[in-house]
Write an enzyme that holds these catalytic residues in place. Structure first.
Site, PDB file in Angstrom:
ATOM      1  N   ALA A  22       0.846  -1.206   0.000  1.00  0.00           N
ATOM      2  CA  ALA A  22       0.000   0.000   0.000  1.00  0.00           C
ATOM      3  C   ALA A  22       0.874   1.247   0.000  1.00  0.00           C
ATOM      4  CB  ALA A  22      -0.931   0.004   1.218  1.00  0.00           C
ATOM      5  N   ASP A  23       0.276   2.349  -0.413  1.00  0.00           N
ATOM      6  CA  ASP A  23       0.961   3.642  -0.387  1.00  0.00           C
ATOM      7  C   ASP A  23      -0.083   4.726  -0.163  1.00  0.00           C
ATOM      8  OD1 ASP A  23       3.708   4.953  -0.993  1.00  0.00           O
ATOM      9  OD2 ASP A  23       2.266   6.188  -2.079  1.00  0.00           O
ATOM     10  N   THR A  24       0.285   5.754   0.610  1.00  0.00           N
ATOM     11  CA  THR A  24      -0.657   6.807   0.982  1.00  0.00           C
ATOM     12  C   THR A  24      -0.059   8.189   0.751  1.00  0.00           C
ATOM     13  OG1 THR A  24      -1.616   5.390   2.709  1.00  0.00           O
ATOM     14  CG2 THR A  24      -2.044   7.754   2.885  1.00  0.00           C
TER      15      THR A  24
END
Length: 205
Positions: A81-83
């Site tokens: 994941a990446d935010t």
């Protein structure tokens, strides 16, 4: 291998799972479900060349992370994941120092912003990628309050310079969308995908 063994689990593994992230927030969210998984940070560059959007940034980086770790664990399911945070058209990643964190918090003060989280799942040569976008509104923060928050050390290493699950919960007025997406891993959508792909099942087993 992370898991919670203190109580009956909400979900159980059907397939060995790897979390391709060093984020303690993502690890805690996943572990709270009762799942077992290995934490293996991808260790890739998080730079995106050229002009880019928040959506492209989080989906591309989560895809890269999952692919990098999948090369080492071809028989396991890989979750990455990446935010990023977007305010007034600016993409806010993780601040590198306090001055940058101060600038981000000043920008967020009293405004709505969007938090984009991209998620990638790789298993048996198949790749699924999705994203969530959550709107968050900060109340007006005084310069003294920003300095007090900076002094806690919490803003560093967090996209947008804040942790909604931590002390920044006192700064946020309203959330529209996935709260866990703001923390770093949208659980409802992630669980749905893991169930669909046969990676997990309900119950302790």
């Amino acid at each position: 291998m992370a898991n919670h063994s203190h109580r009956p689990a909400l979900f159980r593994n059907l397939v060995p799972l790897v979390l391709a992230s060093g984020s303690p927030r993502r690890r805690d969210l996943l572990a709270a479900l009762g799942l077992s998984f290995e934490v293996v940070p991808a260790g890739i560059s998080e730079e995106i060349s050229g002009e880019t959007s928040a959506l492209r940034t989080v989906t591309e980086l989560s895809r890269r992370k999952a692919r990098a770790v999948a090369e080492r664990f071809p028989e396991r399911a890989i979750l990455a994941a990446d935010t990023v945070v977007v305010c007034e058209g600016r993409i806010l990643g993780k601040p590198r120092h306090l001055a940058q964190a101060r600038e981000m918090l000043s920008l967020l003060s009293g405004r709505w912003h969007e938090v984009y989280t991209g998620v990638a799942l790789r298993y048996r040569e198949r790749e699924d990628v999705f994203f969530t976008c959550t709107r968050v509104r900060f109340r007006n923060l005084s310069p003294e309050e920003i300095e007090a928050y900076l002094a806690t050390g919490e803003p560093l290493g967090k996209a947008g310079a804040y942790a909604i699950q931590g002390l920044a919960s006192a700064l946020v007025v309203e959330v529209q969308g996935s709260v866990t997406g703001v923390i770093g891993l949208p659980l409802a959508e992630t669980v749905e995908l893991l169930l669909q792909r046969g990676i997990i099942a309900p119950g302790s087993g």
